[in-house]
Design an enzyme around this catalytic site. Sequence first.
Site, PDB file in Angstrom:
ATOM      1  N   GLU A  25       0.842  -1.199   0.000  1.00  0.00           N
ATOM      2  CA  GLU A  25       0.000   0.000   0.000  1.00  0.00           C
ATOM      3  C   GLU A  25       0.879   1.250   0.000  1.00  0.00           C
ATOM      4  O   GLU A  25       2.042   1.206   0.447  1.00  0.00           O
ATOM      5  CB  GLU A  25      -0.881  -0.027   1.265  1.00  0.00           C
ATOM      6  CG  GLU A  25      -1.835   1.163   1.376  1.00  0.00           C
ATOM      7  CD  GLU A  25      -2.918   0.973   2.443  1.00  0.00           C
ATOM      8  OE1 GLU A  25      -2.823   0.020   3.238  1.00  0.00           O
ATOM      9  OE2 GLU A  25      -3.852   1.796   2.470  1.00  0.00           O
ATOM     10  N   ASN A 172     -12.461  -1.160  -1.021  1.00  0.00           N
ATOM     11  CA  ASN A 172     -11.758  -1.807   0.086  1.00  0.00           C
ATOM     12  C   ASN A 172     -12.417  -1.378   1.392  1.00  0.00           C
ATOM     13  O   ASN A 172     -12.689  -0.186   1.592  1.00  0.00           O
ATOM     14  CB  ASN A 172     -10.284  -1.365   0.110  1.00  0.00           C
ATOM     15  CG  ASN A 172      -9.596  -1.751   1.416  1.00  0.00           C
ATOM     16  OD1 ASN A 172      -9.312  -2.920   1.653  1.00  0.00           O
ATOM     17  ND2 ASN A 172      -9.352  -0.773   2.289  1.00  0.00           N
ATOM     18  N   GLU A 173     -12.653  -2.314   2.263  1.00  0.00           N
ATOM     19  CA  GLU A 173     -13.200  -2.018   3.594  1.00  0.00           C
ATOM     20  C   GLU A 173     -14.290  -0.954   3.486  1.00  0.00           C
ATOM     21  O   GLU A 173     -14.272   0.059   4.195  1.00  0.00           O
ATOM     22  CB  GLU A 173     -12.084  -1.613   4.566  1.00  0.00           C
ATOM     23  CG  GLU A 173     -11.101  -2.745   4.784  1.00  0.00           C
ATOM     24  CD  GLU A 173     -10.204  -2.593   6.019  1.00  0.00           C
ATOM     25  OE1 GLU A 173     -10.170  -1.521   6.637  1.00  0.00           O
ATOM     26  OE2 GLU A 173      -9.533  -3.599   6.362  1.00  0.00           O
ATOM     27  N   TYR A 248      -6.674  -8.964  11.459  1.00  0.00           N
ATOM     28  CA  TYR A 248      -5.358  -8.668  12.038  1.00  0.00           C
ATOM     29  C   TYR A 248      -5.296  -9.185  13.467  1.00  0.00           C
ATOM     30  O   TYR A 248      -6.305  -9.181  14.179  1.00  0.00           O
ATOM     31  CB  TYR A 248      -5.110  -7.153  12.058  1.00  0.00           C
ATOM     32  CG  TYR A 248      -4.834  -6.575  10.682  1.00  0.00           C
ATOM     33  CD1 TYR A 248      -3.583  -6.688  10.112  1.00  0.00           C
ATOM     34  CD2 TYR A 248      -5.836  -5.925   9.961  1.00  0.00           C
ATOM     35  CE1 TYR A 248      -3.311  -6.153   8.851  1.00  0.00           C
ATOM     36  CE2 TYR A 248      -5.580  -5.389   8.703  1.00  0.00           C
ATOM     37  CZ  TYR A 248      -4.316  -5.517   8.152  1.00  0.00           C
ATOM     38  OH  TYR A 248      -4.046  -4.990   6.905  1.00  0.00           O
ATOM     39  N   GLU A 304      -6.045  -9.217   3.625  1.00  0.00           N
ATOM     40  CA  GLU A 304      -5.260  -8.491   4.643  1.00  0.00           C
ATOM     41  C   GLU A 304      -5.243  -9.360   5.891  1.00  0.00           C
ATOM     42  O   GLU A 304      -6.306  -9.636   6.470  1.00  0.00           O
ATOM     43  CB  GLU A 304      -5.859  -7.116   4.952  1.00  0.00           C
ATOM     44  CG  GLU A 304      -5.641  -6.122   3.830  1.00  0.00           C
ATOM     45  CD  GLU A 304      -6.060  -4.701   4.177  1.00  0.00           C
ATOM     46  OE1 GLU A 304      -5.972  -4.319   5.358  1.00  0.00           O
ATOM     47  OE2 GLU A 304      -6.475  -3.993   3.243  1.00  0.00           O
ATOM     48  N   GLN A 353       2.076  -6.194   5.474  1.00  0.00           N
ATOM     49  CA  GLN A 353       2.288  -5.860   4.086  1.00  0.00           C
ATOM     50  C   GLN A 353       3.703  -6.274   3.702  1.00  0.00           C
ATOM     51  O   GLN A 353       4.500  -6.625   4.572  1.00  0.00           O
ATOM     52  CB  GLN A 353       2.070  -4.370   3.883  1.00  0.00           C
ATOM     53  CG  GLN A 353       0.637  -3.921   4.215  1.00  0.00           C
ATOM     54  CD  GLN A 353       0.314  -2.500   3.735  1.00  0.00           C
ATOM     55  OE1 GLN A 353       1.077  -1.861   3.031  1.00  0.00           O
ATOM     56  NE2 GLN A 353      -0.846  -1.999   4.158  1.00  0.00           N
TER      57      GLN A 353
HETATM   58  O1  AHR Z   1      -3.013  -2.600   6.191  1.00  0.00           O
HETATM   59  C1  AHR Z   1      -3.307  -1.400   6.836  1.00  0.00           C
HETATM   60  C2  AHR Z   1      -4.782  -1.014   6.710  1.00  0.00           C
HETATM   61  O2  AHR Z   1      -5.561  -1.934   7.406  1.00  0.00           O
HETATM   62  C3  AHR Z   1      -5.372  -1.018   5.334  1.00  0.00           C
HETATM   63  O3  AHR Z   1      -5.148   0.168   4.664  1.00  0.00           O
HETATM   64  C4  AHR Z   1      -6.828  -1.177   5.599  1.00  0.00           C
HETATM   65  O4  AHR Z   1      -7.506  -1.813   4.528  1.00  0.00           O
HETATM   66  C5  AHR Z   1      -6.873  -1.954   6.892  1.00  0.00           C
HETATM   67  O5  AHR Z   1      -7.744  -1.385   7.804  1.00  0.00           O
END
Ligand code: AHR
Length: 501
Positions: A25, A172-173, A248, A304, A353
């Site tokens: 990103e 995205n999101e 995450y 992600e 990432q």
């Molecule tokens: O990876 C960091 C961020 O996490 C990304 O930009 C977003 O899609 C997610 O919330």
Amino acid sequence: MAKLVINELKKEGTIAPEIYGQFSEHLGRCIYEGLYVGEDSDIPNVNGMRTDVVEALKEIEVPVLRWPGGCFADEYHWKDGIGDKAKRKKMINTHWGGVVEDNSFGTHEFFELVRQLGCKTYINGNMGSGTVQEMSEWVEYMTFNGVSPMADLRKENGREEPWKVDYFGVGNENWGCGGNMTPEFYGNMYRRYQTYVRNYDPKNPIAKVCCGANVDDYHWTKGVMETCYDHTPEQFHGFMDFISLHYYVHPEGWEIKGSATDFDEEVWYKTLYKALYIETLINRHSAIIDQYDPEKKVGLSVDEWGTWFTCEPGTNPGFLYQQNTVRDALVAGLSLNIFNKHCDRVKMACIAQMVNVLQAMILTDGEKMIKTPTYHVFHMYRHHQGAELLESSLTGVDEIGEGEWKVPELNESVSMKDGIITITLNNLSATDAKELDIQLAEDKTFEVVEANVVTNDDMHAHNTFDAPEVVKEEKFTAYKVNGNNISVKLPACSVVEIRVK
Ligand code: AHR
């Protein structure tokens, strides 16, 4: 005694190479400095891409790269990133650190990067703040091979041939940074926007990725699927090829997150417990998707995933720069094992990432570069890419950990490609080695082709620019073969790969 039974005669599906995908990103030092330094940099580069990083990434055989975001994607206007670099618009990257984005890395540079990496392309379009026309013109610019305003513009900018877009994310999101939409609103917008993601080259159709849920938001998955699905199955497939999932691991929760390097045993187990939760998420989201797509043609794209800790002290908090320890190696190892085992539905995954951001493969500091423990796991696990998943199961595995954070001591997945069986094993114990008895089905003597390990006695161990090889892939020798039985001793905190034939 723990036992792993492998039935190498029972294949359970193909592990899509794209499960080993990466995400890059416009965030912190991922693109700028990490991957792209510009043609005039003193750091050795080819067309602006730093040679050391590209060469290292080629060794892990990156199958696909997602770009330009993330939250950045829904604020990205692709026309700002084409043409004469001196004239490209400058903007503030409001999401990530408030720094100036000079757009010197744009569409042409992305395709140059993936050319050098030799991987597939996953472009994420802007639905949050962009128009249908803007998205549709980007696809035309990239992929149309004929006379048209966008194809002509591409040619004016020096690229005659169209490129290949393998995957295209429609937003995205969008439940959050991508527009704060409801699932029904997004579902309808998805239907509309995806219509104009044209397949200009029918021989190379673009696979469309619908924005899926955050963590356990089953309401989102249900609402989006329900809104999108009123087609016959034939029409539905090609309308939605993937739906995403983002997850995450924050050991201490979203607000506090927790240090990347300074943690105790309880937090070690808490982190691994939370990482294992991805399997519950896959099962539950898949059960909803199954209601609409029982044939499993829509892939789940976990595009992600990874650890998200408190950023390194002294760095810009908006840059999400964090260290990477043996604990990250375990998170990578067990997550990839889980994705392999769910390859019937999980057809793509992109760790967040690739360089200098979150659970990165590579960290850079000026002209220096280090490979992280996560990098080494991806290197070992590359043998699973495109392989056939084999039936396998563990028994006699103890639950370990502290308080409510109990985890099974071992984790595994097994696959076969070109006649070689790849077994990947994780010992989640922070302190104890574990003996394991591996039993294969065929009555013959197996030979170990190679065996490697990523481990360290210290669960905090990590690589630094001064000591870049504290944690690395090393030869693994703690095994004995007896016919179709292999006994192994897995060190504490270890990710092991054994390949047999
Ligand atoms: O990876 C960091 C961020 O996490 C990304 O930009 C977003 O899609 C997610 O919330």
